[in-house]
Design a protein around this motif. Structure first.
Motif: not given
Length: 214
Positions: A28, A34, A37
């Protein structure tokens, strides 16, 4: 006791979870997405809408150095303590105390943020659980029992002493970015569990049932 080393198994879980963390960052990262997540999967944070993070946050780590420091600390105490308990009890104790320690850190930071001091924080890492293991060793061994008996310390003073020890250990291990409330909570919960001898395995005989201390 069942075969297998729960300490080694925990180290393997550390490595697997960390590899997954790196994978999430890699997959990601190119999208610049990222962080959400990563937090969604690994970081324990208020309002606790991701209940799995009560578990994943215990085994996740923020860096290689963070992982190695907790791994070394776990090795120093884990191989000793696992000889006196079962794999199941060891693993349950580790994840439950780690979750309690992380929860205490998040709630405390949220409380002070509400008063205008600092910002609420999320947590990850096994240090709260590792501190609980050290607290258990302090609270549950024969030397501590004998010392307290010889000193004839009343119950309230006994826990007062452990509270002071927990504070000293927490301050001694404090550093910027370290979840000191989690350390303190984990250590104190571990001491209480050690005094109650929660991890010990009962040995039955024709005369009695007893739990071994070490």
């Amino acid at each position: 006791m069942s075969r297998g080393s729960p300490t080694l198994e925990t180290l393997v879980i550390f490595a697997v979870v960390f590899a997954f963390q790196v994978l999430v960052k890699g997959l990601f990262g190119f999208l610049g997405a990222w962080r959400p997540v990563y937090a969604f999967l690994f970081v324990l944070d208020a309002p606790f809408s991701q209940p799995w993070t009560f578990v994943t946050s215990v085994y996740a780590h923020g860096s290689v150095g963070h992982l190695l420091s907790n791994a070394v600390a776990l090795v120093l105490v884990g191989f000793i303590l696992e000889r006196y308990t079962t794999r199941l009890r060891f693993h349950l104790f580790f994840v439950l105390t780690g979750a309690i320690a992380g929860l205490s850190q998040v709630l405390t930071s949220g409380f002070f943020a509400g008063l205008g001091f600092g910002q609420p924080v999320g947590v990850l890492g096994a240090s709260g659980a590792v501190f609980a293991l050290y607290g258990y060793v302090l609270g549950g061994n024969r030397l501590t029992d004998g010392l307290l008996r010889n000193l004839d310390v009343p119950a309230w003073a006994e826990y007062g002493v452990f509270l002071v020890v927990a504070l000293v250990v927490t301050v001694a291990t404090g550093a910027p970015g370290v979840a000191i409330v989690a350390h303190f909570t984990g250590f104190l919960v571990g001491v209480a569990a050690g005094r109650a001898n929660l991890l010990a395995v009962s040995h039955n005989s024709s005369y009695s049932t007893r739990k071994e201390r070490y």
